[in-house]
Design a protein around this motif. Sequence first.
Motif, PDB file in Angstrom:
ATOM      1  N   SER A 199       0.837  -0.994  -0.012  1.00 24.83           N
ATOM      2  CA  SER A 199       0.000   0.128  -0.017  1.00 24.83           C
ATOM      3  C   SER A 199       0.850   1.316   0.150  1.00 24.83           C
ATOM      4  CB  SER A 199      -0.597   0.028   1.308  1.00 24.83           C
ATOM      5  OG  SER A 199      -1.562  -0.928   1.699  1.00 24.83           O
TER       6      SER A 199
ATOM      7  N   ILE B 107      -3.959   3.854  11.338  1.00 19.23           N
ATOM      8  CA  ILE B 107      -4.340   3.072   9.899  1.00 19.23           C
ATOM      9  C   ILE B 107      -3.117   2.157   9.929  1.00 19.23           C
ATOM     10  CG2 ILE B 107      -4.456   3.621   7.429  1.00 19.23           C
ATOM     11  CD1 ILE B 107      -5.000   6.357   7.839  1.00 19.23           C
ATOM     12  N   PRO B 108      -3.492   0.793  10.591  1.00 19.22           N
ATOM     13  CA  PRO B 108      -2.332  -0.066  10.644  1.00 19.22           C
ATOM     14  C   PRO B 108      -2.135  -0.690   9.127  1.00 19.22           C
ATOM     15  CG  PRO B 108      -4.096  -0.452  12.034  1.00 19.22           C
ATOM     16  CD  PRO B 108      -4.527   0.357  11.415  1.00 19.22           C
ATOM     17  N   TYR B 109      -0.975  -1.041   8.621  1.00 11.07           N
ATOM     18  CA  TYR B 109      -0.946  -1.671   7.300  1.00 11.07           C
ATOM     19  C   TYR B 109      -0.959  -3.306   7.747  1.00 11.07           C
ATOM     20  CZ  TYR B 109       1.414   2.412   5.495  1.00 11.07           C
ATOM     21  OH  TYR B 109       1.575   3.689   4.796  1.00 11.07           O
ATOM     22  N   TYR B 110      -1.591  -3.699   6.698  1.00 15.66           N
ATOM     23  CA  TYR B 110      -1.838  -5.170   6.745  1.00 15.66           C
ATOM     24  C   TYR B 110      -0.504  -5.905   6.753  1.00 15.66           C
ATOM     25  CZ  TYR B 110      -3.685  -9.723   5.106  1.00 15.66           C
ATOM     26  OH  TYR B 110      -4.343 -10.993   4.800  1.00 15.66           O
ATOM     27  N   SER B 111       0.570  -5.662   5.933  1.00 14.68           N
ATOM     28  CA  SER B 111       1.958  -6.074   6.052  1.00 14.68           C
ATOM     29  C   SER B 111       2.721  -5.720   7.284  1.00 14.68           C
ATOM     30  CB  SER B 111       2.300  -5.983   4.667  1.00 14.68           C
ATOM     31  OG  SER B 111       3.948  -6.241   4.863  1.00 14.68           O
ATOM     32  N   ARG B 112       3.306  -6.786   7.819  1.00 12.32           N
ATOM     33  CA  ARG B 112       4.294  -6.431   8.984  1.00 12.32           C
ATOM     34  C   ARG B 112       5.653  -5.913   8.407  1.00 12.32           C
ATOM     35  NH1 ARG B 112       0.823  -5.348  11.427  1.00 12.32           N
ATOM     36  NH2 ARG B 112      -0.075  -6.272  12.892  1.00 12.32           N
TER      37      ARG B 112
END
Lengths: 157, 157
Positions: free
Chosen positions: B56, B127-132
């Motif tokens: 993203s 707004i956390p990202y899906y990927s770590r």
Amino acid sequence: MKAEFINPFLIATKNVLATMAQIQATPQKPRLKDGITSYGEVTGIIGMTSDEISGSMIVSFTEKCILQIVANMLMEDPKAKIDDEVVDAVGELTNMICGGAKVHLARLEHKFDLAIPNMVVGAGVEIPYYSRAPTIVIPFATEAGPFVVEANLSERR
Amino acid sequence: MKAEFINPFLIATKNVLATMAQIQATPQKPRLKDGITSYGEVTGIIGMTSDEISGSMIVSFTEKCILQIVANMLMEDPKAKIDDEVVDAVGELTNMICGGAKVHLARLEHKFDLAIPNMVVGAGVEIPYYSRAPTIVIPFATEAGPFVVEANLSERR
């Protein structure tokens, strides 16, 4: 948005919640979204795109509802509050629901690719859609409380 | 995230701001994102996906900065506050910056498709990202104030 776009999201949501969390999600009457604020305390957003259609899907959970869903998914007691693990689960559920809808829509010859989800934490956060097309809201009732699935899909001109 | 992924976003951002709003955006030193909250008052999010990479990109503007950018884009005086037109402009800028980065990344043989953007209004929204995977933040300075571009891209295993 075409009416035939609604059922695939409805069916996929019921299936994913039943399979992943043994939760029966009962769809209520779909409505048009009024306003731009997030429904629940934690929201997953995913983009869908193809040569034919483009849009976004949102899944927004009330806190009580998602804590119970995650408890069932992890076979643990409900957490006290939304944490990283809950946010991750919302990303996964968003992915799986949209992935399920994708399969059903492909049968109707509507094909698209999924982007990866993003999550937003907080109720009443303004999350406007890019497209001015009307947004369909499908409310769901569960034993643990309500959540909504929203879809905003437009056919490319 | 590979270092070679950074420059395409940096160059595209400078170009889009210069072309669309006659604003010189000066990139500052990129850093890793610490935390999950939105930087500015209005944020665009867009998903990127291909067989090879997924991720993203976020563009997050301070209010003063985006109001001046939109004023320049529309050749009008700055608005008093963020309204629908400003939010739409953030969607367009997010689209164009990611579209520009896509062109540059394609030259490096990294190809992907863009989803449509979503926007989030409010500073400090989670707004956390899906990927770590680590998120790269590229801060930009402009005459009208700062904004950031964030990218979180991972190669699929």
